[in-house]
Design a protein around this motif. Structure first.
Motif, PDB file in Angstrom:
ATOM      1  N   LYS A   6       0.826  -1.206   0.000  1.00 10.00           N
ATOM      2  CA  LYS A   6       0.000   0.000   0.000  1.00 10.00           C
ATOM      3  C   LYS A   6       0.865   1.262   0.000  1.00 10.00           C
ATOM      4  O   LYS A   6       0.529   2.271  -0.627  1.00 10.00           O
ATOM      5  CB  LYS A   6      -0.933   0.002   1.217  1.00 10.00           C
ATOM      6  N   PHE A   7       1.992   1.185   0.703  1.00  9.34           N
ATOM      7  CA  PHE A   7       2.927   2.309   0.736  1.00  9.34           C
ATOM      8  C   PHE A   7       3.489   2.567  -0.656  1.00  9.34           C
ATOM      9  O   PHE A   7       3.565   3.709  -1.111  1.00  9.34           O
ATOM     10  CB  PHE A   7       4.062   2.012   1.720  1.00  9.34           C
ATOM     11  N   ILE A   8       3.884   1.491  -1.338  1.00  7.12           N
ATOM     12  CA  ILE A   8       4.413   1.613  -2.699  1.00  7.12           C
ATOM     13  C   ILE A   8       3.372   2.205  -3.634  1.00  7.12           C
ATOM     14  O   ILE A   8       3.665   3.089  -4.443  1.00  7.12           O
ATOM     15  CB  ILE A   8       4.875   0.239  -3.222  1.00  7.12           C
ATOM     16  N   GLU A   9       2.135   1.734  -3.508  1.00 11.25           N
ATOM     17  CA  GLU A   9       1.049   2.237  -4.351  1.00 11.25           C
ATOM     18  C   GLU A   9       0.794   3.722  -4.096  1.00 11.25           C
ATOM     19  O   GLU A   9       0.609   4.505  -5.038  1.00 11.25           O
ATOM     20  CB  GLU A   9      -0.214   1.429  -4.068  1.00 11.25           C
ATOM     21  N   ILE A  15       8.712   6.975  -5.868  1.00 12.17           N
ATOM     22  CA  ILE A  15       9.538   5.817  -6.208  1.00 12.17           C
ATOM     23  C   ILE A  15      10.037   5.919  -7.645  1.00 12.17           C
ATOM     24  O   ILE A  15      11.183   5.570  -7.955  1.00 12.17           O
ATOM     25  CB  ILE A  15       8.746   4.511  -5.990  1.00 12.17           C
ATOM     26  N   ILE A  16       9.191   6.434  -8.541  1.00 12.73           N
ATOM     27  CA  ILE A  16       9.603   6.648  -9.931  1.00 12.73           C
ATOM     28  C   ILE A  16      10.780   7.619  -9.988  1.00 12.73           C
ATOM     29  O   ILE A  16      11.773   7.380 -10.671  1.00 12.73           O
ATOM     30  CB  ILE A  16       8.438   7.189 -10.781  1.00 12.73           C
ATOM     31  N   VAL A  50       2.250  -6.590 -16.365  1.00 17.49           N
ATOM     32  CA  VAL A  50       1.372  -5.474 -15.990  1.00 17.49           C
ATOM     33  C   VAL A  50      -0.025  -5.671 -16.572  1.00 17.49           C
ATOM     34  O   VAL A  50      -1.039  -5.484 -15.884  1.00 17.49           O
ATOM     35  CB  VAL A  50       1.949  -4.132 -16.470  1.00 17.49           C
ATOM     36  N   LEU A  51      -0.091  -6.066 -17.839  1.00 19.19           N
ATOM     37  CA  LEU A  51      -1.390  -6.259 -18.488  1.00 19.19           C
ATOM     38  C   LEU A  51      -2.127  -7.465 -17.916  1.00 19.19           C
ATOM     39  O   LEU A  51      -3.364  -7.478 -17.856  1.00 19.19           O
ATOM     40  CB  LEU A  51      -1.203  -6.404 -20.002  1.00 19.19           C
ATOM     41  N   PRO A 199      -1.622  -3.383  -7.719  1.00 20.04           N
ATOM     42  CA  PRO A 199      -1.217  -2.026  -8.129  1.00 20.04           C
ATOM     43  C   PRO A 199       0.233  -1.725  -7.795  1.00 20.04           C
ATOM     44  O   PRO A 199       0.945  -1.111  -8.597  1.00 20.04           O
ATOM     45  CB  PRO A 199      -2.179  -1.128  -7.329  1.00 20.04           C
ATOM     46  N   ALA A 200       0.676  -2.152  -6.618  1.00 18.44           N
ATOM     47  CA  ALA A 200       2.070  -1.913  -6.229  1.00 18.44           C
ATOM     48  C   ALA A 200       3.020  -2.715  -7.104  1.00 18.44           C
ATOM     49  O   ALA A 200       4.084  -2.223  -7.504  1.00 18.44           O
ATOM     50  CB  ALA A 200       2.275  -2.290  -4.759  1.00 18.44           C
ATOM     51  N   LEU A 201       2.637  -3.952  -7.435  1.00 17.36           N
ATOM     52  CA  LEU A 201       3.468  -4.786  -8.306  1.00 17.36           C
ATOM     53  C   LEU A 201       3.607  -4.139  -9.678  1.00 17.36           C
ATOM     54  O   LEU A 201       4.713  -4.070 -10.230  1.00 17.36           O
ATOM     55  CB  LEU A 201       2.851  -6.182  -8.440  1.00 17.36           C
TER      56      LEU A 201
END
Length: 313
Positions: A6-9, A15-16, A50-51, A199-201
């Protein structure tokens, strides 16, 4: 573990920026992203992942809704595949971009909407159901429209094989989405649990792709950075503005207007990067517009979502 994801999301845009910084300082750190393993293109494999995650969040209703809300869907899809490509080509011509950057920018315009648009729409209190349907439909029809429109716009300037691009999109996009849909159909409860992590992945994968492209083209980006960065920012901002105007003139409500604007501005820039690397391999800089667009759309999108959210209060 869930809190980490959740933090990553939540802080994806930060992060980017960190990934881009690392790629610029240590450009070889993410070089493996653009390599092949046993004949498999790693970049395309990451995009397929991703897809696939997108497919696990979709249901048949996302496509059935096309017939329930034909006006909004038709306007959104038409804008996606008419305005965005023409906007990209116009900016490339206006700023006299070279063949490589033109190809990359046009691909950003001709690919379908990005999955990040759904997240930003949710945060901005737009029409989430409409956003998901627009993303799903534009993605499914992309194997036909992306190669065709790209051919029409730059086929007389830059040589590429639209049939091979069609096959690439089917492999990278349609098959993974279909497998995700199948998994969701067979094991809906399992896929519902995955929603906390996917979403984070996807965010991590997109960061890897961006870092790989930025690192590989570090010198070239620095030599032409101001021009292409300016063009990418203009492409995004104009798309957002045009989306608001189209939604308003079409008589949509506030939530729908927000959704159309976000959906138009948010592109599957990762896919454009993968297609550029595969089909314009002799034009190294063709991957750069997609990578830069991804950085900007997520950074600016987070700010826009915050502003629009506050506007509702």
């Amino acid at each position: 573990m869930k809190r980490v994801f959740k933090f990553i999301e939540k802080y994806f845009f930060i992060i980017i920026l960190l990934a881009v910084a690392v790629a610029l300082i240590y450009p070889n750190s993410f070089k493996w992203v653009l390599n092949t393993y046993n004949g498999i293109n790693i970049l395309n494999l990451l995009l397929s992942l991703v897809l696939f995650t997108m497919g696990t969040t979709l249901k048949a209703d996302n496509f059935i809704r096309v017939f329930k809300r034909p006006k909004e869907i038709a306007i959104g899809i038409s804008a996606q595949y008419i305005i965005m490509p023409l906007l990209a080509l116009s900016l490339a011509s206006l700023f006299n971009l070279d063949a490589a950057l033109t190809a990359g920018l046009v691909l950003v315009g001709t690919v379908p909407g990005g999955t990040a648009s759904d997240v930003i729409t949710f945060l901005a209190r737009g029409d989430l159901a409409l956003s998901v349907s627009l993303t799903a439909v534009s993605t499914v029809i992309s194997p036909i429209l992306t190669p065709l429109i790209t051919l029409i716009l730059i086929g007389n300037q830059i040589s590429f094989n639209p049939t091979e691009m069609f096959i690439s999109i089917v492999e990278i996009v349609i098959i993974p989405i279909a497998l995700g849909l199948l998994l969701n159909y067979k094991f809906p409860d399992f896929c519902e649990k995955l929603k906390d992590y996917l979403p984070a992945l996807s965010s991590i994968v997109i960061c890897l792709i961006i870092a790989g492209v930025i690192g590989a083209n570090k010198q070239a980006i620095f030599s032409s950075s101001m021009i292409i960065i300016l063009v990418v920012i203009l492409q995004y901002c104009l798309a957002m503005l045009i989306g608001f105007v189209i939604g308003y003139l079409s008589g949509m409500n506030k939530k729908q207007i927000i959704t159309i604007a976000i959906e138009l501005a948010f592109q599957n820039s990762g896919l454009s990067t993968g297609l550029a690397k595969t089909h314009f391999s002799n034009l190294a800089l063709a991957t750069v517009p997609g990578a830069l667009y991804s950085v900007w759309q997520n950074l600016a999108g987070s700010v826009i979502a915050y502003v629009l959210n506050k506007y509702h209060d």
